[in-house]
Design an enzyme around this catalytic site. Structure first.
Site, PDB file in Angstrom:
ATOM      1  N   ARG A 162      39.123  -8.752 -13.797  1.00  0.00           N
ATOM      2  CA  ARG A 162      37.657  -8.714 -13.818  1.00  0.00           C
ATOM      3  C   ARG A 162      37.066  -9.063 -12.452  1.00  0.00           C
ATOM      4  O   ARG A 162      36.056  -9.770 -12.352  1.00  0.00           O
ATOM      5  CB  ARG A 162      37.083  -9.675 -14.868  1.00  0.00           C
ATOM      6  CG  ARG A 162      37.412  -9.323 -16.305  1.00  0.00           C
ATOM      7  CD  ARG A 162      36.764  -8.005 -16.724  1.00  0.00           C
ATOM      8  NE  ARG A 162      36.861  -7.797 -18.162  1.00  0.00           N
ATOM      9  CZ  ARG A 162      37.924  -7.263 -18.764  1.00  0.00           C
ATOM     10  NH1 ARG A 162      38.968  -6.862 -18.052  1.00  0.00           N
ATOM     11  NH2 ARG A 162      37.923  -7.099 -20.078  1.00  0.00           N
ATOM     12  N   SER A 237      32.355  -9.370 -23.655  1.00  0.00           N
ATOM     13  CA  SER A 237      32.852 -10.725 -23.391  1.00  0.00           C
ATOM     14  C   SER A 237      31.866 -11.455 -22.488  1.00  0.00           C
ATOM     15  O   SER A 237      31.558 -10.978 -21.400  1.00  0.00           O
ATOM     16  CB  SER A 237      34.190 -10.670 -22.672  1.00  0.00           C
ATOM     17  OG  SER A 237      35.124  -9.940 -23.413  1.00  0.00           O
ATOM     18  N   GLU A 333      31.547 -14.176 -17.529  1.00  0.00           N
ATOM     19  CA  GLU A 333      31.923 -12.859 -17.027  1.00  0.00           C
ATOM     20  C   GLU A 333      30.659 -12.059 -16.698  1.00  0.00           C
ATOM     21  O   GLU A 333      30.646 -11.258 -15.770  1.00  0.00           O
ATOM     22  CB  GLU A 333      32.752 -12.116 -18.087  1.00  0.00           C
ATOM     23  CG  GLU A 333      33.548 -10.976 -17.520  1.00  0.00           C
ATOM     24  CD  GLU A 333      33.653  -9.803 -18.446  1.00  0.00           C
ATOM     25  OE1 GLU A 333      32.839  -8.864 -18.289  1.00  0.00           O
ATOM     26  OE2 GLU A 333      34.526  -9.806 -19.311  1.00  0.00           O
TER      27      GLU A 333
HETATM   28  N1  EPU Z   1      40.743 -15.110 -30.371  1.00  0.00           N
HETATM   29  C1  EPU Z   1      40.410 -16.087 -31.297  1.00  0.00           C
HETATM   30  N2  EPU Z   1      39.152 -16.091 -31.800  1.00  0.00           N
HETATM   31  C2  EPU Z   1      38.211 -15.185 -31.456  1.00  0.00           C
HETATM   32  C3  EPU Z   1      38.558 -14.193 -30.518  1.00  0.00           C
HETATM   33  C4  EPU Z   1      39.824 -14.171 -29.986  1.00  0.00           C
HETATM   34  O1  EPU Z   1      41.212 -16.935 -31.643  1.00  0.00           O
HETATM   35  O2  EPU Z   1      37.089 -15.263 -31.969  1.00  0.00           O
HETATM   36  C5  EPU Z   1      42.101 -15.110 -29.795  1.00  0.00           C
HETATM   37  C6  EPU Z   1      43.166 -14.499 -30.700  1.00  0.00           C
HETATM   38  O3  EPU Z   1      44.326 -15.263 -30.542  1.00  0.00           O
HETATM   39  C7  EPU Z   1      43.408 -13.123 -30.078  1.00  0.00           C
HETATM   40  C8  EPU Z   1      43.172 -13.421 -28.618  1.00  0.00           C
HETATM   41  O4  EPU Z   1      42.113 -14.378 -28.611  1.00  0.00           O
HETATM   42  O5  EPU Z   1      44.694 -12.687 -30.313  1.00  0.00           O
HETATM   43  C9  EPU Z   1      42.768 -12.218 -27.795  1.00  0.00           C
HETATM   44  O6  EPU Z   1      41.642 -11.594 -28.371  1.00  0.00           O
HETATM   45  P1  EPU Z   1      41.324 -10.043 -28.079  1.00  0.00           P
HETATM   46  O7  EPU Z   1      42.546  -9.236 -28.182  1.00  0.00           O
HETATM   47  O8  EPU Z   1      40.146  -9.670 -28.899  1.00  0.00           O
HETATM   48  O9  EPU Z   1      40.981 -10.036 -26.547  1.00  0.00           O
HETATM   49  P2  EPU Z   1      40.081 -10.998 -25.664  1.00  0.00           P
HETATM   50  O10 EPU Z   1      40.973 -11.757 -24.744  1.00  0.00           O
HETATM   51  O11 EPU Z   1      39.164 -11.763 -26.520  1.00  0.00           O
HETATM   52  C10 EPU Z   1      39.876  -9.188 -23.769  1.00  0.00           C
HETATM   53  C11 EPU Z   1      38.771  -8.616 -22.919  1.00  0.00           C
HETATM   54  C12 EPU Z   1      37.954  -7.614 -23.719  1.00  0.00           C
HETATM   55  C13 EPU Z   1      38.890  -6.512 -24.192  1.00  0.00           C
HETATM   56  C14 EPU Z   1      39.993  -7.149 -25.045  1.00  0.00           C
HETATM   57  C15 EPU Z   1      41.034  -6.155 -25.504  1.00  0.00           C
HETATM   58  C16 EPU Z   1      38.211 -10.383 -21.337  1.00  0.00           C
HETATM   59  C17 EPU Z   1      37.226 -11.411 -20.937  1.00  0.00           C
HETATM   60  N3  EPU Z   1      37.920  -9.690 -22.441  1.00  0.00           N
HETATM   61  O12 EPU Z   1      39.241  -9.934 -24.810  1.00  0.00           O
HETATM   62  O13 EPU Z   1      36.985  -7.052 -22.848  1.00  0.00           O
HETATM   63  O14 EPU Z   1      38.198  -5.545 -24.968  1.00  0.00           O
HETATM   64  O15 EPU Z   1      40.688  -8.147 -24.253  1.00  0.00           O
HETATM   65  O16 EPU Z   1      41.839  -5.781 -24.439  1.00  0.00           O
HETATM   66  O17 EPU Z   1      39.239 -10.224 -20.674  1.00  0.00           O
HETATM   67  C18 EPU Z   1      34.746  -7.222 -22.101  1.00  0.00           C
HETATM   68  O18 EPU Z   1      35.197  -7.477 -20.986  1.00  0.00           O
HETATM   69  O19 EPU Z   1      33.500  -7.140 -22.310  1.00  0.00           O
HETATM   70  C19 EPU Z   1      35.653  -7.035 -23.221  1.00  0.00           C
HETATM   71  C20 EPU Z   1      35.223  -6.864 -24.459  1.00  0.00           C
END
Ligand code: EPU
Length: 337
Positions: A162, A237, A333
């Site tokens: 990012r 995010s 972010e």
């Molecule tokens: N999780 C929780 N609770 C929640 C959300 C997430 O416990 O409410 C934990 C879970 O363990 C889950 C892990 O977080 O397995 C990862 O969650 P997720 O796969 O949804 O991904 P993220 O890390 O929350 C990132 C990006 C997203 C992107 C997703 C999928 C960032 C800041 N965000 O989110 O990007 O869509 O991975 O690849 O890196 C964005 O930048 O606007 C965005 C949506």
């Protein structure tokens, strides 16, 4: 060129925050953009793309320059790949669909990311194991002072998680006008190992997916977890996932054995901020017309009529609480204006 005065920026930011811009102009061509940037009498200018990564907290005194440059074209192609150029004002997801329609592969995991093509390199957008930098060739950007166009290669952009030169040394100095991607025409490299994609494809009963199937799976996952900005205001995010030293993570694990993580390097791991926020009790928390989304704690939402400063205050409370409980700092972010 038509400069409007005192207009609401509500339609121009996906959070749907209703703040005023003192002056606003939409530009649809490079010459028009140059003329606007030369205008005297408006010393401060704010470049606005898709408005999908910002939280507006106050009236914007600057001249808001909305980048509305359109057009997608194939620059060159051979039997295995194509170089595709998109102007900055194209909507990212529509651009991804255009590529999929031509059977050009690479961007499918990044389907449905809000925002425009021109702002996508700034934060090196990414999703489901793929980042923009994996398919990015170059972008053209106009120097705001000299009004000269400069081409930035992939290496020159200094992409990170990012992050890019446009958030660092080149911050506020350029406006990206077009981006070129290198996409596959055959032998598409599918990236379906990200857990949720594989299980979604199984649910869809697809065993030999095409790039279009992967896109459909990603769309289904995003729609189930992330609020549609057209219905509920949000900027995706709100925070970045913090990268912490492995030794700190081991300490965290002793208190919270279930804490998830992704390996970044030998000594560092990334902890999902969504998990930290959920663990801190904020998931689904609603404070009148704004709050934390019920399905994804990383996303702050405006249910309608919320003020940017209230959402900012909530984000600060979340940061403070996370630090108190876990001793981890989480950074926003989105850009706060
Ligand atoms: N999780 C929780 N609770 C929640 C959300 C997430 O416990 O409410 C934990 C879970 O363990 C889950 C892990 O977080 O397995 C990862 O969650 P997720 O796969 O949804 O991904 P993220 O890390 O929350 C990132 C990006 C997203 C992107 C997703 C999928 C960032 C800041 N965000 O989110 O990007 O869509 O991975 O690849 O890196 C964005 O930048 O606007 C965005 C949506």
């Amino acid at each position: 060129m038509h400069i409007k005065s005192n207009i609401s920026l509500k339609p121009y930011n996906t959070f749907g925050i209703d703040v005023m811009a003192k002056h606003f102009v939409s530009v649809t061509s490079l010459p028009e953009l140059k003329s606007v940037l030369k205008l005297e009498g408006y010393p401060d200018k704010l470049i606005l793309g898709g408005g999908s990564n910002m939280l507006l907290t106050k009236t914007i005194d600057a001249l808001v320059v909305h980048i509305d440059l359109k057009g997608i074209s194939i620059v060159s192609e051979d039997s295995s790949s194509a170089l595709v150029k998109s102007e900055a004002g194209e909507n990212w997801h529509e651009f991804v669909l255009w590529c999929l329609d031509k059977d050009f592969g690479g961007l499918e995991n990044m389907s449905l990311i809000p925002g425009n093509v021109g702002t996508s390199p700034i934060q090196n957008i990414g999703a489901y194991g793929i980042e923009l930098k994996d398919y990015f060739v170059s972008c053209e950007a106009l120097n705001l002072e000299t009004l000269e166009l400069k081409t930035f290669s992939n290496a020159e952009c200094g992409f990170g998680y990012r992050n890019s030169i446009f958030k660092q040394a080149a911050k506020g100095k350029y406006v990206i006008t077009s981006v070129v991607f290198k996409l596959t025409k055959d032998n598409h490299q599918l990236h379906t190992n990200y857990g949720a994609i594989q299980s979604q494809l199984e649910t869809m009963e697809i065993s030999e997916p095409t790039i279009q199937d992967v896109s459909k799976a990603v769309i289904a996952i995003r729609e189930s977890k992330l609020p549609d900005p057209k219905k509920i205001g949000n900027s995706g995010s709100f925070f970045k996932n913090p990268v912490i030293p492995l030794k700190d993570f081991k300490a965290l694990k002793t208190k919270f054995p279930e804490a998830p993580s992704y390996v970044v390097s030998e000594n560092e791991v990334k902890v999902p901020a969504g998990w930290l926020i959920e663990k801190a009790g904020f998931k689904g928390k609603t404070l009148g017309n704004y709050g934390v989304h019920k399905n994804q704690a990383l996303v702050l939402v405006n249910y309608g009529g919320a003020k940017g400063e209230n959402i900012l205050a909530l984000s600060k409370l979340i940061q403070k609480t996370i630090y108190r409980i876990f001793n981890i700092s989480i950074e926003t972010e989105v850009n706060i204006l």
